[in-house]
Design an enzyme around this catalytic site. Structure first.
Site, PDB file in Angstrom:
ATOM      1  CG  ASP A 199      -1.834  -1.161   1.290  1.00 28.66           C
ATOM      2  OD1 ASP A 199      -2.179  -1.681   0.217  1.00 28.66           O
ATOM      3  OD2 ASP A 199      -2.216  -1.560   2.414  1.00 28.66           O
TER       4      ASP A 199
HETATM    5  N1  URA Z   1      -1.102  -6.026   3.820  1.00 30.80           N
HETATM    6  C1  URA Z   1      -1.625  -4.766   3.847  1.00 30.80           C
HETATM    7  O1  URA Z   1      -2.641  -4.535   4.433  1.00 30.80           O
HETATM    8  N2  URA Z   1      -0.964  -3.802   3.190  1.00 30.80           N
HETATM    9  C2  URA Z   1       0.199  -4.013   2.529  1.00 30.80           C
HETATM   10  O2  URA Z   1       0.761  -3.072   1.959  1.00 30.80           O
HETATM   11  C3  URA Z   1       0.727  -5.307   2.531  1.00 30.80           C
HETATM   12  C4  URA Z   1       0.056  -6.299   3.176  1.00 30.80           C
END
Ligand code: URA
Length: 245
Positions: free
Chosen positions: A106
């Protein structure tokens, strides 16, 4: 593969920066097909020409595998209209055509982002059936009941939309009012770790990926820095990395 400048080819292999490479070439320390080349701008084919730098043959690998310590605010994509991408922020000497992030973090997640141009390799490490572990450190807004959470993760969390997740591991790595948690998952569903904790009533406030397979993020890489992954390191991610010389 098309021809590229000699200094670019050598710098892309991760040996040294472009300016260090230029200096090596000027000193007569680089041979191509047994001939000393002193002009950095001369073009060669890294797959067919034999390049030797200071006595060491250059790896003729077809693909590159890059470890980036992803900072916040950068998106895991190859291009984006609004934000900088993980490919945009790579140093010039590591940039080449067709690079993409193998798996998404993310925008606000930091840590180990693997960037490659090898589609088969990316598939190998991302396919849930291949069970390549991804390890994260998570900070939460409030603690979870550890034993209950550990069991729920182990059993496979059922998300709000009915998705049943594979078994995952949960540990505490630092105690405190709100402990710091380590989570190991084997797949990469959208916002997976955040949704796993959300199913237990807690919000993830900070998330960092610290390992893919058995390869940890290099602690010497500051946020935003990147380097090539060596063939030995690649084997710590998956034994199936057969394209590596
Ligand atoms: N899980 C999440 O919630 N976000 C990420 O970026 C990676 C794994």
């Amino acid at each position: 593969m098309s021809k590229e400048r000699l200094d670019k080819i050598i710098a892309s292999s991760g040996l040294s920066t472009r300016s260090e490479v230029k200096a090596l070439i000027k000193k007569g320390l680089v041979k191509v097909n047994d001939t000393i080349i002193k002009d950095s701008s001369e073009k060669f084919d890294c797959e067919t020409d034999d390049i030797v730098v200071d006595g060491k043959p250059l790896r003729k690998g077809k693909y590159v595998y890059i470890m980036l310590n992803k900072p916040k605010g950068v998106v895991s994509a190859t291009n984006d209209n609004k934000d900088l991408t993980v490919v945009d922020i790579l140093p010039e000497e590591l940039k080449r055509k067709n690079l993409f992030p193998a798996g998404r973090l993310d925008k606000d997640t930091v840590g180990f982002c693997l960037i490659t141009d090898d589609g088969d390799f990316a598939h190998d490490i991302l396919a849930p059936g291949h069970h390549v572990n991804k390890t994260y450190i998570a900070q939460l807004d409030k603690p979870v009941n550890f034993e209950k959470a550990r069991q729920a993760f182990f059993d496979g969390v059922v998300l709000g939309d009915g998705t049943v997740l594979l078994s995952a591991d949960l540990d505490i790595i630092e105690n405190g009012d709100i402990p710091t948690y380590k989570v190991v998952i084997k797949e990469g569903k959208y916002h997976q770790v955040k949704r796993m904790f959300a199913s237990l009533g807690s919000t993830v406030t900070e998330l960092k990926r610290i390992k893919i397979g058995e390869l940890p993020l290099d602690e010497n890489l500051k946020p935003g820095e990147a380097r090539l992954i060596t063939p030995e390191e690649l084997r710590k991610i998956t034994q199936k990395a057969h394209n590596i010389v």
